[in-house]
Design a protein around this motif. Sequence first.
Motif, PDB file in Angstrom:
ATOM      1  N   SER A  15       3.533   2.654  -5.058  1.00  0.00           N
ATOM      2  CA  SER A  15       4.554   3.249  -4.538  1.00  0.00           C
ATOM      3  C   SER A  15       4.193   4.680  -4.170  1.00  0.00           C
ATOM      4  N   PRO A  16       3.689   5.089  -3.094  1.00  0.00           N
ATOM      5  CA  PRO A  16       3.061   6.331  -3.009  1.00  0.00           C
ATOM      6  C   PRO A  16       3.998   7.659  -3.453  1.00  0.00           C
ATOM      7  N   GLN A  17       5.375   7.259  -3.956  1.00  0.00           N
ATOM      8  CA  GLN A  17       6.315   8.515  -4.353  1.00  0.00           C
ATOM      9  C   GLN A  17       6.358   7.815  -5.913  1.00  0.00           C
ATOM     10  N   GLY A  18       5.851   7.295  -6.575  1.00  0.00           N
ATOM     11  CA  GLY A  18       6.106   6.738  -7.915  1.00  0.00           C
ATOM     12  C   GLY A  18       7.290   5.573  -7.576  1.00  0.00           C
ATOM     13  N   SER A  19       7.991   5.401  -8.776  1.00  0.00           N
ATOM     14  CA  SER A  19       8.852   4.172  -8.466  1.00  0.00           C
ATOM     15  C   SER A  19      10.214   5.053  -7.903  1.00  0.00           C
ATOM     16  N   VAL A 164       2.978  -6.917 -11.256  1.00  0.00           N
ATOM     17  CA  VAL A 164       3.095  -7.298 -10.157  1.00  0.00           C
ATOM     18  C   VAL A 164       4.607  -7.620 -10.371  1.00  0.00           C
ATOM     19  N   GLY A 165       5.274  -7.972  -9.115  1.00  0.00           N
ATOM     20  CA  GLY A 165       6.726  -8.250  -9.115  1.00  0.00           C
ATOM     21  C   GLY A 165       7.850  -7.382  -9.175  1.00  0.00           C
ATOM     22  N   SER A 166       8.954  -7.913  -9.534  1.00  0.00           N
ATOM     23  CA  SER A 166      10.156  -6.892  -9.444  1.00  0.00           C
ATOM     24  C   SER A 166      10.199  -5.885 -10.225  1.00  0.00           C
ATOM     25  N   HIS A 313       1.785  -4.939  -2.704  1.00  0.00           N
ATOM     26  CA  HIS A 313       1.723  -3.952  -1.838  1.00  0.00           C
ATOM     27  C   HIS A 313       2.551  -3.822  -0.525  1.00  0.00           C
ATOM     28  N   PHE A 314       2.476  -5.130  -0.217  1.00  0.00           N
ATOM     29  CA  PHE A 314       3.336  -5.455   0.941  1.00  0.00           C
ATOM     30  C   PHE A 314       4.788  -4.933   0.725  1.00  0.00           C
ATOM     31  N   LEU A 315       5.286  -5.564  -0.450  1.00  0.00           N
ATOM     32  CA  LEU A 315       6.784  -5.432  -0.594  1.00  0.00           C
ATOM     33  C   LEU A 315       6.926  -3.724  -1.092  1.00  0.00           C
TER      34      LEU A 315
END
Length: 1146
Positions: A15-19, A164-166, A313-315
Amino acid sequence: MAALGRAEPNRAVFSPQGSPEEAEEAEQGPEPPGGGAVRRGKRAAPGAAAPQPAKLSRAELYKPPTSEELTQLKETEDLFHSSLLRLQIEELLKEVTLKEKKKKRIDAFLHEINSLLSTIPETPETELTDQAWLSQDVKVPFLQVPFSVKGRFRFVPPAELKVVGSYLLGTCIRPEINVDVAVTMPREIFQDKDNLNQRYHRKRALYLSHIAQHFSKEKLFGSVKFAYMNSNHLKPILLLRPQGKDEKIVTVRLHACPDSDLFKPSRFYPSKNNVRTAWFMEESAPKEGATEPPTPHYNNSILCDTVMLSHLHFLSNAAMDFPGMKDGLALLKVWLNQRQLSKGLGCFSGFLVSMLVAYLLMKRKIVKMMSGYQVLRSTLQFLATTDLSVTGISLAKDADPSLPVLDDFHQAFEVVFVDPSGLVNLCADMTASKYHQVQFEAKRSMEILDDRMVDGFQVLLMTPKPMLRTFDHVFHLKHVSKLQGTCKKMQLLNELMDRGGNYVAAALPFVVSLLARGLSQRAQLVAHSLPQIPEWPIDAEPPKHKDVGPLTFGLLFVPEFAASTLEKGPQADHPEALEFRTFWGEKSELRRFQDGSICEAVVWEASTVCQKRLIPEQIIKHLLKLHADIPESSICYTGALLESVIRTGKEAGGTGEEALVSVVCSYDDLSRKLWSLKELPLTVTAVQGVHPALRYTDVFPPIPVKPIYSFHNRSKHLLLPSEEKPCPAYITPLKIICHMEGSGQWPQDKEAIKRIKAAFHLQLAELLRQQHQLVCRPAVTHTDVYKDGYVFRLQVAYHREPLILKEVVTPEGMLKYQDTEESRQLELETLHLPYLTSSLHGLQQQHPVFGSTSRLAKRWISAQLLSDSISEECVDLLVAFLFLHPAPFTPPSSPQVGFLRFLNLLTTFDWKNNPLIVNLNTGLTESDCTEIKNKFVAARARLPVMFLATPKDQWSSMWTQERPSAQILQRLVLLASESLRALEKQLMDPLNDQDVKMVFRPPLDLYDVLIHLNPNQIPRLLESVDRPVKSVSRGVVKNSSATNILFPVVDYDPVQLYLQELRNAFDDLALFFYDKHGGDVIAVLWKPLSFQPQPFKVSSMRGRKVTILNNELVCVPNVEAILEDFEILGEGLVKSVEARTEKWTI
């Protein structure tokens, strides 16, 4: 490995902005010290003190709202029905999202796992089948059938580890926090043909076993276990939980996966084969010229592992700059959890719903401006209107011509939703039936959200929907191993190979579609539970296919057709007739219909209503035996087990529906005769029934009878009970109100009105005898009429009488009107009760199982000895509520599911803070309901503990005015929650004994005294829960045609008369409880206050004796004498009095 850890710069891959959480922190600025509140980051609250309300200057108070506040207000108005809904949703999101503090602890745990993984030693290369290098403490988490397979294996520490994942997206929700970690297996452990014959899957399992063996020795872990990913046998995963008190907060799930470009994707298209028949069947060489069947599920399971990272990446791209997505996913996950749709093989998982939201975003059905609630609505709307089992959807953007098309997927899978790579079907394991259930739930949820009368939040997100309370009938397949026979019978070898030998997964879709076809007219939904396999310790053998335990199926009926006895097929000369005959087997026969056509048809045997309700059981057992080779003994059908407690009579008759219909017919005929009576001075303007049997809710409906004269004593024209013989059968008088027309001749004095009414009673008896030859027995307050074997009690009413009873003369001689006890009672009997009876009679016409549900509920309340503590009308209204306001369910179509929801309503409804609004005949508007709620809150202290509002009784809750008391309601709620728990456990456990009468046997241990009664003197003994084996004659025979007879003994129940005497004499000392339906014990509870010593007074010595306490004369209850009185009062009726406690010793 850099994907871990919050501070590392490489984290930005996802996430380019961090979480999203970090982004939120940045917006809000640092937290103020001492946990004070922040108002938009402008004003910090005082230090460590408790948060103070901010004092605003006058200018600030009246300053116009900012544009932000205006949008929020507008949004609330447009989207949510009320600002309450918005607040509730915000509160829920706070509840389920993960707190920052816990995140830090989880991150630290992940770091330690990361460093441990790189220290695991390599192993030398061995044959795949040579597993001696593994220690004895670890068993390979894979069913290696057949065992022999080519290929070699060695362990090399993982190339990298990625979260990975949520968890990374910030969309995981409590209570279960799972963090998915993908461990990439190095290339060098794979060979060329690892895509074949489960070689890849076995290497993956061995890889995880070696990690497990090392981790089990580490102090870091509280537990190291194996599980199957979504209960799929081909996909074991490793579960790691931290040591100590953190064990509960997180489960790290290790997935082993290959490099994304290890295999050529074209090998795994849905039409390709990767499991060879000869290998699977353990034959030496393949058959000549045999083609290999495609193995789409097997292929899909390998592809899933290769695309894990690309999905992340997609999510994360979808979730970027989209705070509403996180909230919306949390709400959708809660919605799925409450409906038991999110766990097990072929579930609608949280991951799947995240991908669906991303799909809607891609298709512009959702935009990044939306709030969480809008995301929830848009997703439900899409699910409700799109059938993925017919038209699949795909996330793949550019159409690569070499990739398989949607039709290829539809041929291989029941439900299709293709991932961004265009290769993986995300719904591969889902059955069409499960998707239709999701679709049905989404439709129902949209209706609820659009209905302003329903509290959508409570109903959709806070109410669990277990199968037993959701579906009208539920049945279990007790022994899943029987599905092996099904696979043989249905020739499902290819499916078995595809599913790695899992016969449950292979046969389930076929069994469900078989049932859906057989019940197509009758059921709108045939659903199944999801096979679930619990985790297991690493030193245990992996669970077998049969370890999923019993499979449960739920049926939701179409009320109009569910009980039809005929299954009409095509005409005999049509080509479809053969297909119909094959489907139904020997049950199908040729029949000629009234329109002259000759058709194939199946006729089911069922004579009573309760047998007709069980026709689906006959269909299911027949079809499963015929087509799936499942014997009847393996099916446990729990659709109607409870109905045995309202069975009437000894022979296997029905559950009383027919008896009620004949009572109502007889009543209709009598009312016509009353309308047409000649020579009455005033005509009858209305005839209204008030007895519960006339609204179909009498627990044991009256049966037409005629007395045996020799059994009674005779006095002139009357029969009296005989002392030597057992008490005669109880004959209930069916009360009817006859309204007479108004006239100036009616007197204005209340005593005179009573005399006139008595004259009318005599006259009615005389005229019915003359004109219709009915046997009547007039009395001052009513006339009893014997007709068709029933006794009707007529009571004349004059519409102005309640008003005249309200007249009070003040000392000054003024006339004023005010409610009196007498006027209230009369209004209840002549106005409110007839209205209630006719409304509920109408409800029964709409919902045929309303009556039986109400009867079950009353039988249970009576069995708990509480029938005198809560009125019948109150129970009828509670049950009516379940049919009029069923959300989130559909109205019940079987008495059992209605009864379970009744217990649940008693348990979960907040009686203290809410009125229960029963909107009979939809007589209340939304504003009425709001007004009732507001008035209720304002006047709570003065209102009854259980407050029921109906259109004709909005403020007084007349049926619960006197009873139940607060203590009784508390007891009732406790009993309901225990009964519900016990019942649901029994009904969901088909392998154990199912004596459902257990919840109808009351616990007697809390009572102080038990008065045991003589069974011969209990007139309704045959109504008891556990019927006596031998029954005595009660002096009546079944007969409905007798006309000229002596009048039977009516309304004579010695136990009720005895109870009345006990209550009159000892009301200040004790409470008495009794099951009026044939109970053989009266339970007594002493009132604690009356046992406190009181000063000696001659006037208050009833039931007391004098003793000396602290040199003073005091009187205390004389318990021994009272117990003796119990026996003397009930001589002949009481068998024994048993004192259970010594509570009265002072």
